[in-house]
Design a protein around this motif. Sequence first.
Motif, PDB file in Angstrom:
ATOM      1  N   MET A   1       0.763  -1.123  -0.108  1.00  0.00           N
ATOM      2  CA  MET A   1      -0.065   0.090   0.018  1.00  0.00           C
ATOM      3  C   MET A   1       0.894   1.244   0.061  1.00  0.00           C
ATOM      4  O   MET A   1       1.831   1.243   0.697  1.00  0.00           O
ATOM      5  CB  MET A   1      -0.772  -0.012   1.370  1.00  0.00           C
ATOM      6  N   SER A   2       0.499   2.313  -0.922  1.00  0.00           N
ATOM      7  CA  SER A   2       1.476   3.504  -0.836  1.00  0.00           C
ATOM      8  C   SER A   2       1.192   4.319   0.098  1.00  0.00           C
ATOM      9  O   SER A   2       0.003   4.590   0.697  1.00  0.00           O
ATOM     10  CB  SER A   2       1.143   4.076  -2.390  1.00  0.00           C
ATOM     11  N   LYS A   3       1.941   4.992   0.531  1.00  0.00           N
ATOM     12  CA  LYS A   3       2.166   5.953   1.593  1.00  0.00           C
ATOM     13  C   LYS A   3       2.312   7.434   0.868  1.00  0.00           C
ATOM     14  O   LYS A   3       2.947   7.663  -0.064  1.00  0.00           O
ATOM     15  CB  LYS A   3       2.918   6.024   2.913  1.00  0.00           C
ATOM     16  N   THR A   4       1.688   8.579   1.736  1.00  0.00           N
ATOM     17  CA  THR A   4       2.288   9.903   1.418  1.00  0.00           C
ATOM     18  C   THR A   4       2.993  10.350   2.641  1.00  0.00           C
ATOM     19  O   THR A   4       2.733  10.345   3.676  1.00  0.00           O
ATOM     20  CB  THR A   4       1.026  10.703   1.391  1.00  0.00           C
ATOM     21  N   LEU A   5       4.333  10.650   2.252  1.00  0.00           N
ATOM     22  CA  LEU A   5       5.328  10.960   3.240  1.00  0.00           C
ATOM     23  C   LEU A   5       5.775  12.276   3.284  1.00  0.00           C
ATOM     24  O   LEU A   5       6.259  12.606   2.139  1.00  0.00           O
ATOM     25  CB  LEU A   5       6.527   9.945   3.497  1.00  0.00           C
ATOM     26  N   VAL A   6       5.985  12.928   4.256  1.00  0.00           N
ATOM     27  CA  VAL A   6       6.209  14.271   4.159  1.00  0.00           C
ATOM     28  C   VAL A   6       7.698  14.648   4.995  1.00  0.00           C
ATOM     29  O   VAL A   6       7.641  14.123   5.896  1.00  0.00           O
ATOM     30  CB  VAL A   6       5.127  15.224   5.014  1.00  0.00           C
ATOM     31  N   ALA A  24      12.225   4.852   7.213  1.00  0.00           N
ATOM     32  CA  ALA A  24      10.751   5.150   6.933  1.00  0.00           C
ATOM     33  C   ALA A  24      10.655   3.403   5.903  1.00  0.00           C
ATOM     34  O   ALA A  24       9.320   3.423   5.597  1.00  0.00           O
ATOM     35  CB  ALA A  24      10.353   6.082   6.215  1.00  0.00           C
ATOM     36  N   ASN A  25      11.461   2.771   5.323  1.00  0.00           N
ATOM     37  CA  ASN A  25      11.362   2.068   4.485  1.00  0.00           C
ATOM     38  C   ASN A  25      10.693   2.403   3.150  1.00  0.00           C
ATOM     39  O   ASN A  25       9.602   1.888   2.782  1.00  0.00           O
ATOM     40  CB  ASN A  25      10.660   0.812   5.072  1.00  0.00           C
ATOM     41  N   ILE A  26      11.049   3.515   2.678  1.00  0.00           N
ATOM     42  CA  ILE A  26      10.233   4.145   1.338  1.00  0.00           C
ATOM     43  C   ILE A  26      10.293   3.081   0.358  1.00  0.00           C
ATOM     44  O   ILE A  26      11.126   2.198   0.164  1.00  0.00           O
ATOM     45  CB  ILE A  26      10.801   5.430   0.948  1.00  0.00           C
ATOM     46  N   ARG A  31       4.478   8.324  -2.301  1.00  0.00           N
ATOM     47  CA  ARG A  31       4.691   9.755  -2.739  1.00  0.00           C
ATOM     48  C   ARG A  31       5.573  10.515  -1.576  1.00  0.00           C
ATOM     49  O   ARG A  31       5.280  10.575  -0.431  1.00  0.00           O
ATOM     50  CB  ARG A  31       3.220  10.467  -2.772  1.00  0.00           C
ATOM     51  N   LEU A  32       6.454  11.133  -1.948  1.00  0.00           N
ATOM     52  CA  LEU A  32       7.413  11.891  -1.194  1.00  0.00           C
ATOM     53  C   LEU A  32       7.177  13.243  -1.475  1.00  0.00           C
ATOM     54  O   LEU A  32       7.630  13.718  -2.425  1.00  0.00           O
ATOM     55  CB  LEU A  32       8.970  11.499  -1.378  1.00  0.00           C
ATOM     56  N   ILE A  33       6.944  13.947  -0.134  1.00  0.00           N
ATOM     57  CA  ILE A  33       6.666  15.357  -0.257  1.00  0.00           C
ATOM     58  C   ILE A  33       7.633  16.258   0.560  1.00  0.00           C
ATOM     59  O   ILE A  33       7.624  16.060   1.809  1.00  0.00           O
ATOM     60  CB  ILE A  33       5.381  15.743  -0.030  1.00  0.00           C
ATOM     61  N   PHE A  34       8.778  16.941  -0.096  1.00  0.00           N
ATOM     62  CA  PHE A  34       9.790  17.540   0.562  1.00  0.00           C
ATOM     63  C   PHE A  34       9.446  18.960   0.781  1.00  0.00           C
ATOM     64  O   PHE A  34       8.833  19.631  -0.174  1.00  0.00           O
ATOM     65  CB  PHE A  34      11.120  17.364  -0.357  1.00  0.00           C
ATOM     66  N   LEU A  35       9.384  19.344   1.925  1.00  0.00           N
ATOM     67  CA  LEU A  35       8.905  20.586   2.331  1.00  0.00           C
ATOM     68  C   LEU A  35       9.850  21.883   1.896  1.00  0.00           C
ATOM     69  O   LEU A  35       9.364  22.940   2.396  1.00  0.00           O
ATOM     70  CB  LEU A  35       8.474  20.765   3.866  1.00  0.00           C
ATOM     71  N   GLY A  36      10.698  21.780   1.460  1.00  0.00           N
ATOM     72  CA  GLY A  36      11.794  22.758   1.113  1.00  0.00           C
ATOM     73  C   GLY A  36      12.980  22.999   2.088  1.00  0.00           C
ATOM     74  O   GLY A  36      13.213  22.061   3.138  1.00  0.00           O
ATOM     75  N   ASP A  37      13.762  23.810   1.828  1.00  0.00           N
ATOM     76  CA  ASP A  37      15.150  24.226   2.757  1.00  0.00           C
ATOM     77  C   ASP A  37      15.995  22.953   2.601  1.00  0.00           C
ATOM     78  O   ASP A  37      16.125  22.462   3.645  1.00  0.00           O
ATOM     79  CB  ASP A  37      14.587  24.597   4.127  1.00  0.00           C
ATOM     80  N   PHE A  38      16.080  22.470   1.746  1.00  0.00           N
ATOM     81  CA  PHE A  38      17.052  21.349   1.136  1.00  0.00           C
ATOM     82  C   PHE A  38      18.653  21.889   1.644  1.00  0.00           C
ATOM     83  O   PHE A  38      19.573  20.910   1.801  1.00  0.00           O
ATOM     84  CB  PHE A  38      17.026  21.070  -0.223  1.00  0.00           C
ATOM     85  N   VAL A  39      18.939  22.955   1.515  1.00  0.00           N
ATOM     86  CA  VAL A  39      20.202  23.528   1.486  1.00  0.00           C
ATOM     87  C   VAL A  39      20.580  24.383   2.807  1.00  0.00           C
ATOM     88  O   VAL A  39      19.575  24.919   3.499  1.00  0.00           O
ATOM     89  CB  VAL A  39      20.685  24.198   0.335  1.00  0.00           C
ATOM     90  N   ASP A  40      21.889  24.823   2.915  1.00  0.00           N
ATOM     91  CA  ASP A  40      22.287  25.670   4.210  1.00  0.00           C
ATOM     92  C   ASP A  40      22.159  24.859   5.327  1.00  0.00           C
ATOM     93  O   ASP A  40      21.263  24.212   5.483  1.00  0.00           O
ATOM     94  CB  ASP A  40      21.528  26.912   4.111  1.00  0.00           C
ATOM     95  N   GLY A  41      23.135  25.206   6.306  1.00  0.00           N
ATOM     96  CA  GLY A  41      23.331  24.907   7.806  1.00  0.00           C
ATOM     97  C   GLY A  41      24.407  23.725   7.662  1.00  0.00           C
ATOM     98  O   GLY A  41      25.355  24.239   8.027  1.00  0.00           O
ATOM     99  N   TRP A  42      24.102  22.514   7.355  1.00  0.00           N
ATOM    100  CA  TRP A  42      25.429  21.494   7.428  1.00  0.00           C
ATOM    101  C   TRP A  42      26.131  21.494   5.945  1.00  0.00           C
ATOM    102  O   TRP A  42      25.456  21.966   5.043  1.00  0.00           O
ATOM    103  CB  TRP A  42      24.827  20.088   7.830  1.00  0.00           C
TER     104      TRP A  42
END
Length: 242
Positions: A1-6, A24-26, A31-42
């Motif tokens: 069963m597919s999941k919506t993962l945030v 999370a064993n994707i 469906r993978l929903i990335f909320l942004g701010d992928f960069v900066d920090g580490w």
Amino acid sequence: MSKTLVIGDIHGAYKALLQILERANITPNDRLIFLGDFVDGWGQSPEVIDHLIRLKSTHNCVFIRGNHDDLLLGWLKTGQYSEEWFNHGGRSTMDRYNAMDDDKKQIHILFLESLADYYLDDDNRLFVHAGFTNLNGVRHEYFSRMFYWDRTLWETALSLNPELSVEDPLYPKRFTHYKEVFIGHTPVTRIGLTVPVQKANIWNVDTGAAFKGPLTIMDADTKEYWQSEPAHELYPEEIGRN
């Protein structure tokens, strides 16, 4: 069963990203929903974006624009930057990209240009990096920058009387348009927590990976979540820079 993962704000924590995707064993059906701010920090922002580009070819992904992603794109295209960005994670990102060849930079520019302002699914659930200000919802927002800069949506959710009825005229109209709203941008570590937080119908999934919190991936349906180790433990050599 597919999941919506945030997935919450990654902020260059590539090691944390790999951990949560494994925990999370994707599967390619999710469906993978990335909320942004992928960069900066580490210090592994380019590795994060490389991995997201790879995921895009194998999985059902939605990539939402964060303010840090927009700042990086602006610098890559114009060479201009603000001191605030430079001193809040941009410096290490800039160093990494200055060492990158032009062809690779162009691939990353195209990815950053492709990011969405928000995503609204078939269940009327809104996914957006920061928030929105228009009382009539995201499709009526006058200022698109608010999608990745606004903090008033979360501030309003935090201050809302939980006993206030949705029918009450004092209830925030912004909250009534969507079944749920999933955001990042303002880490919940500011209120002393490191897990996803729900206030009204707003879910904040930024658990502070930019600093000393973990990175989080959450099932939007069941609210089960998986977390990385605290990001600063994965980058001990960078302590003091964040």
